[in-house]
Design an enzyme around this catalytic site. Structure first.
Site, PDB file in Angstrom:
ATOM      1  N   ASP A   1      34.954  36.768  36.648  1.00 20.96           N
ATOM      2  CA  ASP A   1      35.404  37.978  35.974  1.00 20.96           C
ATOM      3  C   ASP A   1      34.671  38.164  34.647  1.00 20.96           C
ATOM      4  OD1 ASP A   1      37.221  40.260  35.636  1.00 20.96           O
ATOM      5  OD2 ASP A   1      38.124  39.040  34.063  1.00 20.96           O
TER       6      ASP A   1
ATOM      7  N   SER B   1      42.279  31.119  39.293  1.00 19.15           N
ATOM      8  CA  SER B   1      41.402  29.957  39.385  1.00 19.15           C
ATOM      9  C   SER B   1      40.383  30.006  38.253  1.00 19.15           C
ATOM     10  CB  SER B   1      40.672  29.934  40.735  1.00 19.15           C
ATOM     11  OG  SER B   1      39.777  31.033  40.843  1.00 19.15           O
TER      12      SER B   1
ATOM     13  N   ASP C   1      41.519  42.870  39.886  1.00 15.85           N
ATOM     14  CA  ASP C   1      41.337  41.455  40.245  1.00 15.85           C
ATOM     15  C   ASP C   1      42.337  40.570  39.517  1.00 15.85           C
ATOM     16  OD1 ASP C   1      40.144  41.417  37.714  1.00 15.85           O
ATOM     17  OD2 ASP C   1      38.207  40.681  38.432  1.00 15.85           O
ATOM     18  N   GLY C   2      42.620  40.884  38.266  1.00 10.86           N
ATOM     19  CA  GLY C   2      43.626  40.121  37.519  1.00 10.86           C
ATOM     20  C   GLY C   2      45.028  40.315  38.079  1.00 10.86           C
TER      21      GLY C   2
ATOM     22  N   ASP D   1      38.086  45.734  37.630  1.00  6.46           N
ATOM     23  CA  ASP D   1      38.369  44.611  36.738  1.00  6.46           C
ATOM     24  C   ASP D   1      39.867  44.493  36.485  1.00  6.46           C
ATOM     25  OD1 ASP D   1      38.049  42.493  34.948  1.00  6.46           O
ATOM     26  OD2 ASP D   1      37.640  43.808  33.262  1.00  6.46           O
TER      27      ASP D   1
ATOM     28  N   ASP E   1      31.872  41.043  33.754  1.00  6.83           N
ATOM     29  CA  ASP E   1      32.082  41.963  32.632  1.00  6.83           C
ATOM     30  C   ASP E   1      30.870  41.976  31.706  1.00  6.83           C
ATOM     31  OD1 ASP E   1      34.636  42.444  33.587  1.00  6.83           O
ATOM     32  OD2 ASP E   1      35.635  41.194  32.077  1.00  6.83           O
TER      33      ASP E   1
ATOM     34  N   ARG F   1      47.434  37.313  39.838  1.00  6.81           N
ATOM     35  CA  ARG F   1      48.823  36.987  39.470  1.00  6.81           C
ATOM     36  C   ARG F   1      49.784  37.246  40.628  1.00  6.81           C
ATOM     37  NH1 ARG F   1      46.354  38.843  34.927  1.00  6.81           N
ATOM     38  NH2 ARG F   1      46.873  41.017  35.282  1.00  6.81           N
TER      39      ARG F   1
END
Length: 197
Positions: free
Chosen positions: A75, A68, A57-58, A54, A79, A62
């Site tokens: 995401d 998107s 992916d963020g 998790d 979670d 960036r």
């Protein structure tokens, strides 16, 4: 000249591929937890892998400029569904009929935690969507209750809360399956104290 990005391109963005891997890892962990509880350690590795990715992916979104709406939704849903899946497993583990009445209280605990998780995230996301702002943005949370502002603006606290909650649930699952001697139990109790405090 700007590049046109199609829906198919968005589906294949690197952070979304990480998101799909998270979904698969979570689902596999639940299958193992429910149908092969003797493989609890593999299930935990898969669950924690999904939780850990998790973060990545963020970062990938960036770094590669691939943020998107679909990725944000994937995401958030991953979670929530992962945590709820673990609550479901824990509900079965700690609320089984073979346990005494004390353990039956865990059914209420896991149900209330699931309700709190869904309702709090729904309220925050609904409020953010109505303002067309990101749910973690300072602008979105400027007039919120001080604890909400502090939670989203102080990333160490935010991270501590997220990681501690998940590790608490994972530890509850591990304690139901691992054979732990005196020293191992002391280690688990000590570690648990720091992230559950």
């Amino acid at each position: 000249m700007s590049t046109v990005i199609s829906n198919r391109d968005v589906l294949l963005f690197i952070p979304n591929l990480i998101g799909y891997a998270r979904v698969i890892a979570s689902l596999l962990s639940f299958v193992l937890m429910i149908f092969s509880p003797e493989q609890w350690s593999t299930a935990i590795i898969l669950y924690l892998g999904s939780f850990t990715f998790d973060l990545f992916d963020g970062m990938a979104a960036r770094k590669f400029d691939q943020c998107s709406e679909f990725g944000g939704l994937l995401d958030m849903i991953t979670d929530r569904c992962s945590t709820l899946g673990l609550f479901f497993v824990l509900y079965g583990e700690y609320g089984s009929e073979s346990r005494d009445d004390y353990f039956q209280l865990y059914r209420i605990l896991f149900m209330m935690l699931a309700i709190l998780d869904i309702s709090s995230h729904w309220c925050q996301m609904y409020a953010s969507a109505s303002l067309q702002l990101h749910h973690k943005s300072t602008a979105n949370n400027s007039d919120r209750f001080f604890l909400v502002r502090f939670y989203y603006q102080c990333y160490p606290f935010f991270g501590y809360c997220c990681v501690s909650a998940e590790l608490t649930y994972v530890t509850m699952y591990v304690l139901g399956h691992a054979t732990i001697d005196g020293n191992g139990k002391l280690f688990i109790d000590t570690i648990t104290f720091f992230y559950c405090a």
